[in-house]
Design a protein around this motif. Structure first.
Motif, short mmCIF file in Angstrom:
data_model
loop_
_atom_site.label_atom_id
_atom_site.label_comp_id
_atom_site.label_asym_id
_atom_site.label_seq_id
_atom_site.Cartn_x
_atom_site.Cartn_y
_atom_site.Cartn_z
N SER A 71 4.50 -13.65 5.08
CA SER A 71 4.34 -13.18 6.50
C SER A 71 4.71 -11.79 6.44
CB SER A 71 5.74 -13.93 7.16
OG SER A 71 5.60 -15.20 7.03
N ASP A 72 4.17 -10.95 5.51
CA ASP A 72 4.54 -9.57 5.38
C ASP A 72 5.88 -9.21 5.57
OD1 ASP A 72 1.77 -9.24 4.96
OD2 ASP A 72 1.40 -9.28 7.09
N THR A 91 7.15 -17.89 1.90
CA THR A 91 7.03 -17.82 3.23
C THR A 91 7.06 -16.46 3.94
OG1 THR A 91 7.42 -20.24 3.58
CG2 THR A 91 7.33 -18.55 5.74
N TYR A 92 8.39 -15.90 3.41
CA TYR A 92 8.63 -14.42 3.72
C TYR A 92 7.74 -13.34 3.17
CZ TYR A 92 11.39 -10.27 3.27
OH TYR A 92 11.79 -8.64 3.41
N HIS A 95 8.18 -10.20 7.34
CA HIS A 95 8.90 -10.12 8.56
C HIS A 95 9.65 -11.52 8.79
CE1 HIS A 95 8.66 -10.14 12.84
NE2 HIS A 95 7.98 -9.20 13.06
N ARG A 128 8.72 -13.73 11.93
CA ARG A 128 7.60 -14.91 11.40
C ARG A 128 7.96 -15.67 10.37
NH1 ARG A 128 4.21 -10.22 12.05
NH2 ARG A 128 3.89 -10.27 9.76
N THR A 129 8.83 -15.35 9.36
CA THR A 129 9.25 -16.51 8.56
C THR A 129 10.10 -17.44 9.24
OG1 THR A 129 9.40 -14.63 6.95
CG2 THR A 129 10.56 -16.59 6.25
N THR A 154 -0.20 -20.49 1.53
CA THR A 154 0.63 -20.33 2.91
C THR A 154 -0.22 -19.53 3.84
OG1 THR A 154 2.76 -20.71 1.41
CG2 THR A 154 2.91 -19.94 3.71
N GLN A 155 -0.54 -18.27 3.51
CA GLN A 155 -1.33 -17.62 4.45
C GLN A 155 -2.58 -18.23 4.84
OE1 GLN A 155 -1.84 -14.14 1.74
NE2 GLN A 155 -0.22 -13.05 2.79
N ALA A 180 -1.56 -20.81 7.46
CA ALA A 180 -1.15 -20.19 8.71
C ALA A 180 -2.50 -19.85 9.53
CB ALA A 180 -0.40 -19.05 8.50
N ALA A 182 7.98 -19.82 10.90
CA ALA A 182 7.01 -20.80 10.23
C ALA A 182 8.12 -21.86 9.74
CB ALA A 182 6.63 -20.09 9.13
#
Length: 406
Positions: free
Chosen positions: A340-341, A336-337, A343, A346-347, A393-394, A397, A350
């Protein structure tokens, strides 16, 4: 010589039958025979004619009668023939069995006398002509399908450059613009089972409904692999929209665009590679429908590189790289990290946890891996090893944000 009243009655009925038949027969030669048939029926009954499919969708209609109210009454009974009244409208309907399923013809008039005199004759004749129209269309569709499959099979086998102009001429028969870019496509059902002929038929129907040019056939790369569906579509807005629509039910791999039909075999290999990528991403996704089409010319470098490595060797190297990361919770946080680039906020959003929880877990990941995950080598290794999970995951989202009413 005198004529009895019974004979006159029979002659009048015969005259009406001939007149009705002649009027409706003109629909067969029309470019839109079913719609023309409905129009002619409406004229004959001095009212409205509606042709429904088995689900109540209007196939063709003419007139102003309340079509939905009529269907509601028809759907409430299993009777083949029905006579009813809706407001000021008098209605007769008949169920007709055709090759593509049950259809219903309904005629409605505000004049009861017209239906009493001609209603049964109109329905009898309409039933026969509707069957004839569908028989003609079915034969034409079968011929188109045969020609369609033969053409795409020839292109898959490869053609000589000197014969390309002939094949473009055949492509235009299926509404492809001559010498305009196309894409090779491979489709596979979500369940991993072999594709079926019935699915090809559905896809052809969907493409026809959106006026999307399409060549399509069942395709089996080898005897042990499940059958997929191979297609050629134009590199156009309509082609892309069709692929987006079918990706809700199929995994879709698409080649880059090309305008030389001699490149079809190369395009097929690209599409097969893209489909393999889609299968990897789908395995990591909870819902394969979020994947969407995989476009060979739009995938990132990491995904492209991974798709060109021997799968068995790649699996072994990935397993070795991720061996220290045994905790599923830490792995989910890391994926997830990265998705989430990197971030933290945002992680945390999520995963529905506090940012400090994310920091703690990432610290545990670094302990397990024996190096900081922000270092270039560690980051590159992790991104490559977890690429399918990160992509899935992306995509989840993105789809989630698209459906979020806020």
């Amino acid at each position: 010589m005198t004529t009895s009243s019974g004979q006159r009655s029979e002659l009048d009925r015969l005259r009406d039958t001939i007149e009705i038949t002649n009027t409706l027969l003109t629909a067969i030669s029309s470019t839109e025979p079913v719609h023309t048939l409905a129009s002619r029926i409406g004229v004959l009954c001095h009212g409205t004619a509606i042709i429904y499919d088995v689900d109540g969708k209007i196939v063709a209609s003419t007139g102003i009668a309340p079509a939905q109210l009529i269907w509601n009454e028809i759907a409430a009974t299993n009777q083949s023939d029905l006579a009813l009244e809706i407001g000021r409208w008098h209605v007769l309907s008949r169920r007709v069995a055709l090759r593509d399923g049950i259809h219903v013809i309904a005629i409605a008039s505000r004049g009861l006398e017209t239906l009493e005199q001609l209603g049964e004759l109109i329905l009898d004749t309409s039933e026969r002509l509707l069957g004839a129209v569908h028989g003609i269309q079915y034969g034409a569709i079968r011929r188109d399908r045969r020609d369609n499959e033969q053409l795409i099979a020839s292109l898959h086998d490869g053609i000589l450059p000197s014969r390309e102009h002939r094949f473009w001429s055949r492509m235009t028969q299926f509404d492809f613009p001559a010498y305009a870019p196309v894409r090779s496509v491979e489709l596979a059902p979500f369940d991993g089972e072999s594709a079926r002929e019935s699915q090809v038929t559905q896809l052809v129907s969907q493409a026809r409904s959106t006026a999307t040019p399409l060549l399509i056939m069942l395709h089996r790369a080898d005897r042990e692999a499940p059958a997929t569906i191979a297609a050629l579509v134009p590199d156009s807005a309509s082609g892309e929209a069709w692929l987006q629509a079918v990706s809700r039910r199929y995994l879709v791999g698409a080649s880059g665009p090309f305008d030389s039909l001699g490149r079809v075999p190369e395009g097929v290999r690209e599409a097969e590679t893209a489909l393999d990528i889609g299968k990897q991403w789908a395995a990591a996704a909870r819902d394969p429908a979020v994947i969407g089409p995989i476009w060979t010319d739009r995938i990132d470098l990491a995904t492209w590189l991974l798709s060109h490595v021997d799968p068995k060797q790649l699996k072994t190297r990935i397993a070795a790289t991720l061996a220290p990361l045994r905790d599923p919770g830490l792995r989910e946080t890391l994926v997830t990290y990265l998705a989430s680039d990197q971030h933290i906020g945002r992680t945390a959003d999520a995963l529905f946890v506090h940012p400090n929880t994310v920091r703690y877990r990432l610290g545990k990941v670094e302990e397990a891996m024996g190096m900081p995950i922000t270092s270039a080598p560690a980051l590159a290794n992790l991104v490559l090893s977890l690429r399918p999970e990160i992509a899935a995951t992306q995509l989840r989202a993105v789809r989630g944000s698209d459906t979020d009413p806020n």
